[in-house]
Design an enzyme around this catalytic site. Structure first.
Site, PDB file in Angstrom:
ATOM      1  N   VAL A  15       0.919  -0.987   0.035  1.00 25.65           N
ATOM      2  CA  VAL A  15      -0.067  -0.042   0.020  1.00 25.65           C
ATOM      3  C   VAL A  15       0.882   1.324  -0.108  1.00 25.65           C
ATOM      4  O   VAL A  15       0.608   2.217  -0.768  1.00 25.65           O
ATOM      5  CB  VAL A  15      -1.024  -0.149   1.231  1.00 25.65           C
ATOM      6  CG1 VAL A  15      -1.988   1.289   1.279  1.00 25.65           C
ATOM      7  CG2 VAL A  15      -2.052  -1.272   1.150  1.00 25.65           C
ATOM      8  N   ARG A  47      13.632  -1.774   7.492  1.00 29.88           N
ATOM      9  CA  ARG A  47      14.931  -2.009   6.836  1.00 29.88           C
ATOM     10  C   ARG A  47      15.049  -1.297   5.366  1.00 29.88           C
ATOM     11  O   ARG A  47      14.224  -1.093   4.638  1.00 29.88           O
ATOM     12  CB  ARG A  47      15.019  -3.401   6.404  1.00 29.88           C
ATOM     13  CG  ARG A  47      15.208  -4.423   7.664  1.00 29.88           C
ATOM     14  CD  ARG A  47      15.109  -5.865   7.176  1.00 29.88           C
ATOM     15  NE  ARG A  47      14.033  -6.253   6.586  1.00 29.88           N
ATOM     16  CZ  ARG A  47      14.099  -7.112   5.343  1.00 29.88           C
ATOM     17  NH1 ARG A  47      15.193  -7.060   4.842  1.00 29.88           N
ATOM     18  NH2 ARG A  47      12.960  -7.413   4.901  1.00 29.88           N
ATOM     19  N   LYS A 107      -7.115  -0.798  10.769  1.00 29.06           N
ATOM     20  CA  LYS A 107      -8.517  -1.356  11.415  1.00 29.06           C
ATOM     21  C   LYS A 107      -8.158  -2.028  12.804  1.00 29.06           C
ATOM     22  O   LYS A 107      -9.137  -1.649  13.625  1.00 29.06           O
ATOM     23  CB  LYS A 107      -9.189  -2.284  10.417  1.00 29.06           C
ATOM     24  CG  LYS A 107      -8.415  -3.399  10.080  1.00 29.06           C
ATOM     25  CD  LYS A 107      -8.907  -4.071   8.931  1.00 29.06           C
ATOM     26  CE  LYS A 107      -7.677  -4.814   8.049  1.00 29.06           C
ATOM     27  NZ  LYS A 107      -7.299  -4.404   7.041  1.00 29.06           N
ATOM     28  N   GLU A 131     -10.694   5.803   5.971  1.00 28.66           N
ATOM     29  CA  GLU A 131     -11.418   5.271   5.067  1.00 28.66           C
ATOM     30  C   GLU A 131     -10.976   4.142   4.737  1.00 28.66           C
ATOM     31  O   GLU A 131     -11.510   2.945   4.134  1.00 28.66           O
ATOM     32  CB  GLU A 131     -11.454   6.453   3.874  1.00 28.66           C
ATOM     33  CG  GLU A 131     -12.208   5.667   2.645  1.00 28.66           C
ATOM     34  CD  GLU A 131     -14.058   5.879   2.899  1.00 28.66           C
ATOM     35  OE1 GLU A 131     -14.419   4.709   3.421  1.00 28.66           O
ATOM     36  OE2 GLU A 131     -14.457   6.810   2.878  1.00 28.66           O
ATOM     37  N   VAL A 134     -11.480   0.124   6.233  1.00 26.30           N
ATOM     38  CA  VAL A 134     -12.927  -0.640   6.052  1.00 26.30           C
ATOM     39  C   VAL A 134     -12.960  -0.776   4.577  1.00 26.30           C
ATOM     40  O   VAL A 134     -13.208   0.236   3.951  1.00 26.30           O
ATOM     41  CB  VAL A 134     -14.225   0.028   6.737  1.00 26.30           C
ATOM     42  CG1 VAL A 134     -15.190  -1.256   6.520  1.00 26.30           C
ATOM     43  CG2 VAL A 134     -13.922   0.169   8.348  1.00 26.30           C
ATOM     44  N   GLY A 136     -11.203  -1.267   1.981  1.00 24.92           N
ATOM     45  CA  GLY A 136     -10.330  -0.673   1.026  1.00 24.92           C
ATOM     46  C   GLY A 136     -10.864   0.427   0.244  1.00 24.92           C
ATOM     47  O   GLY A 136     -11.166   1.583   0.809  1.00 24.92           O
ATOM     48  N   ASP A 203     -10.530  -9.999  11.104  1.00 26.25           N
ATOM     49  CA  ASP A 203     -10.397  -9.004  10.494  1.00 26.25           C
ATOM     50  C   ASP A 203     -11.645  -8.291  10.384  1.00 26.25           C
ATOM     51  O   ASP A 203     -12.129  -7.121  10.293  1.00 26.25           O
ATOM     52  CB  ASP A 203      -9.641  -9.364   9.209  1.00 26.25           C
ATOM     53  CG  ASP A 203      -9.888  -8.244   8.061  1.00 26.25           C
ATOM     54  OD1 ASP A 203      -8.926  -7.234   8.125  1.00 26.25           O
ATOM     55  OD2 ASP A 203     -10.759  -8.200   7.154  1.00 26.25           O
ATOM     56  N   LYS A 207     -13.561  -4.244  11.441  1.00 22.85           N
ATOM     57  CA  LYS A 207     -14.196  -3.708  10.377  1.00 22.85           C
ATOM     58  C   LYS A 207     -15.614  -3.507  11.108  1.00 22.85           C
ATOM     59  O   LYS A 207     -16.174  -2.168  10.844  1.00 22.85           O
ATOM     60  CB  LYS A 207     -14.013  -4.226   9.046  1.00 22.85           C
ATOM     61  CG  LYS A 207     -12.795  -4.271   8.232  1.00 22.85           C
ATOM     62  CD  LYS A 207     -12.809  -5.187   7.290  1.00 22.85           C
ATOM     63  CE  LYS A 207     -11.351  -5.025   6.726  1.00 22.85           C
ATOM     64  NZ  LYS A 207     -11.028  -6.054   5.578  1.00 22.85           N
ATOM     65  N   GLY A 309      -6.047  -4.742  -1.566  1.00 27.11           N
ATOM     66  CA  GLY A 309      -4.765  -4.601  -2.798  1.00 27.11           C
ATOM     67  C   GLY A 309      -4.273  -3.203  -2.494  1.00 27.11           C
ATOM     68  O   GLY A 309      -4.637  -2.452  -1.911  1.00 27.11           O
TER      69      GLY A 309
END
Lengths: 434, 434
Positions: A15, A47, A107, A131, A134, A136, A203, A207, A309
């Site tokens: 991301v 790193r 999240k 935003e 939750v 994406g 997960d 959310k 993604g």
């Protein structure tokens, strides 16, 4: 030229790298939309040497000291895409208290301890946007936080985890079992090496807590969410669902309504459930996410898109970044957390839905009567029964009318001890209108 | 107690009356969310005596002088739900110039002369919100105006008119013709006595102009939109679509891309089109609306909900009202119109899509070759041909690959004059991936 808005980026994985690329590729548009350019003040990584592909930034921008970066005087906004509770919380609380706006996709932290972040934001007079936390790229934060603020949300039903939706969609399409579908999801990169957070519903529960907080103006944490994963869902369950004209989805259901004592309250639960194939959520396949909202005046709304993604998540992060940058230039702060309603959490035992129970019983006279008697004894009304004999044994499938979770649990416990009941094969909730 | 925010309501039909009811029923929640109570300063109506059902306001609040109401010193916000170009424009320009925030559901005015309103808002430093103008309760304004501001929108495809969607859904479900389906829609209250604005695509074109303006940061007006209605869609077209695995929808398609000369430009068109039944928009039935957005980073998003009706539209109006009231209390103004990109409008002739052409031809040798030759002569590549003989005549159905509207129009004009072509029965565009 207006003074640039300077951004500290914490994390540079999939991301983060996409955020860096989009900031570069869309620089002219972003400047026009904000009224000032965005500049990357620094990128904190674990790193320095790691291969991050071709990024349009020099090596000097990287640092391994995130807290030092957050504290720098020339940082206006902090974007966090690292995840996890600590040390992310320390960094973000530091930033917010110092009046620096925060954009985060975290999240887990928001669901575990959103209060710390909201309190720090109020203290520092800073913006907190999330935003990307939750579903994406799907815009949910603003619709819930703003568009529906003149309305009253009754219920939010979401498919908010792409990994489990991919697995369940594959099981539905191919008849595969859970293990096989998970293996395939892992090979294709839809599931992580350790899939626990996804397949056990952690997960989705995080959310769900965030969605419920926004929808009901009440602080809801991960611990308030009843959570069940999809590891127990079998190919036979999927086949049973099909026979009923249903499909199985991992749903996150947040609802507002009276508890047993009539007190207005909130219930949030994550579990697999059968839904009719005609339900708008039934057609949400692959790794897509969708959130179905029912509000008093607006009626039914659905929001659909990619829930994960690099690029979709980065799109959500950048949308927030434009908003907080604009607010800084205007010298204003967005509406802060809205938790005035402070509704109590309704216990899971009071959740009311329908159930699909599959039993392995001895094929004897009187068994059905005994089973039906147990349901009746707990006030659980039966909608349909289907019995298929198999020589010695029979399979008994019972679908109930609406009943409380507590009544159903008591029914199942008693059925387990009933003579001639060999096994409770599965218990699945049935959601959506019958 | 904080000073109330005082609202002038212009119009008290279905939507206006619902706004009044919601303001009353949700007063405590709205006060908590805004930080101050909302008060109705006045309601402007055409006739005082009309029966408006039981409204929680006294008769003194009504007036027949909208402009006088707008000009009153004790009015902070103007909500307009009357519709039409004039006199609504005069009222709203007056309000905005005087620094009063405006919430409007007036799509016709925004599409016809949004510039006047945006300019007046900039002049007066006032907010102009219009979520209810497009797709009723579905939050689109904020997602396009804010959530996707860090991204680049390529295309918006919407079903934005509930009346025509109801008619086309009925034609698809029952095999009815247009006239019969329209009659049914009128009886059920889905179509107005004069359905022109809906069935001829004017309403959808206005919404398309608003959506394109937001998505592409460019002023797009109703006159920039290519518009075709659904009155020519026949039961035979619907049957042909079914045979191809498609359904027919009235689509509003706004896209950004290079024109013939390679210049970045915007195209907005409203017309009936076949879409595959697997497309997310194909499942949008009855009077529901949905908008499908494709953005560079976010990927595919869809927003679904009720596009019209008193309560859904009132929900959108109240959401805007909460936002502008909050802004007033904070002494700030929302981001104003974003039209910096100022992209040119691409002519309809350059729009590229696929086509389904149905011809009535004489059943003779050489006809197919002649027809195919005309397509080839205009550079329109044929994907499939289906010929069904009917004695003297034959029906020839041609589906093309992607071609420009100009090339297709020239092809059809030449086909019309071809010997043995008795009639061009229908020409329909085919959208969505093949």
């Amino acid at each position: 030229m207006t003074k640039p808005v300077r951004v500290a980026l914490l994390g540079c994985g999939t991301v983060g790298a996409e955020v860096v690329r989009l900031l570069h590729d869309q620089a002219a548009d972003l400047t026009a939309r904000i009224g000032a350019p965005i500049e990357l003040a620094g990128i904190a990584v674990r790193r320095l040497g790691r291969d991050r592909g071709a990024l349009p930034v020099g090596p000097a921008v990287f640092t391994t000291d995130p807290l030092g970066l957050v504290k720098r005087d020339d940082v206006d906004v902090v974007v966090e895409v690292v995840g996890g509770i600590e040390p992310a919380r320390t960094w973000l609380v530091e930033a917010l208290r110092a009046g620096k706006s925060v954009v985060t996709a975290n999240k887990a932290l928001l669901a575990e301890d959103g209060a710390s972040l909201h309190d720090a934001a109020a203290e520092g007079g800073a913006d907190l946007y999330y935003e990307a936390a939750v579903a994406g790229a799907i815009p949910l934060l603003r619709p819930l936080r703003e568009s529906l603020h003149g309305d009253s949300v009754n219920r939010v039903t979401g498919i908010v985890n792409g990994t489990t939706n991919y697995i369940l969609s594959a099981m539905d399409a191919t008849g595969a079992g859970f293990a096989e579908a998970l293996e395939q999801a892992t090979e294709l990169g839809y599931a992580e090496a350790d899939p626990t957070a996804d397949v056990e519903g952690f997960d989705a529960a995080a959310k769900g807590a965030i969605l419920a907080s926004l929808a009901f103006h009440t602080r809801v944490g991960a611990a308030d969410v009843h959570r069940e994963g999809i590891t127990e869902v079998t190919a036979a369950d999927v086949a049973s669902a099909k026979a009923m004209g249903c499909t199985i989805k991992l749903l996150c259901i947040a609802s507002r309504g009276p508890d047993a004592a009539g007190v207005d309250s909130v219930s949030v639960r994550v579990h697999p459930a059968m839904i009719p194939r005609t339900h708008p959520l039934a057609g949400v396949g692959d790794a897509f996410n969708a959130v179905f909202v029912e509000a008093r005046a607006a009626g039914q709304l659905m929001f659909y898109g990619r829930g994960a993604g690099g690029a979709p998540t980065a799109s959500a992060v950048l949308g927030d970044l434009v908003a907080v940058a604009r607010n800084r230039l205007a010298g204003v702060r967005a509406a802060s957390e809205s938790a005035y309603a402070a509704l109590p959490i309704r216990p899971m035992g009071e959740a009311v839905t329908r159930y699909h129970i599959s039993l392995d019983v001895a094929d004897r006279a009187g068994v059905l009567a005994a089973v039906a008697g147990v349901f009746a004894g707990h006030g659980v009304s039966i909608a349909t029964v289907r019995q298929s004999g198999r020589g010695e044994d029979a399979e008994l499938v019972v679908v109930t009318h609406r009943a409380s979770d507590a009544a159903l649990a008591a029914t199942v416990a008693e059925l387990r001890d009933l003579e001639h009941v060999r096994a409770i094969v599965s218990v699945l909730r049935v959601e959506g209108e019958p």
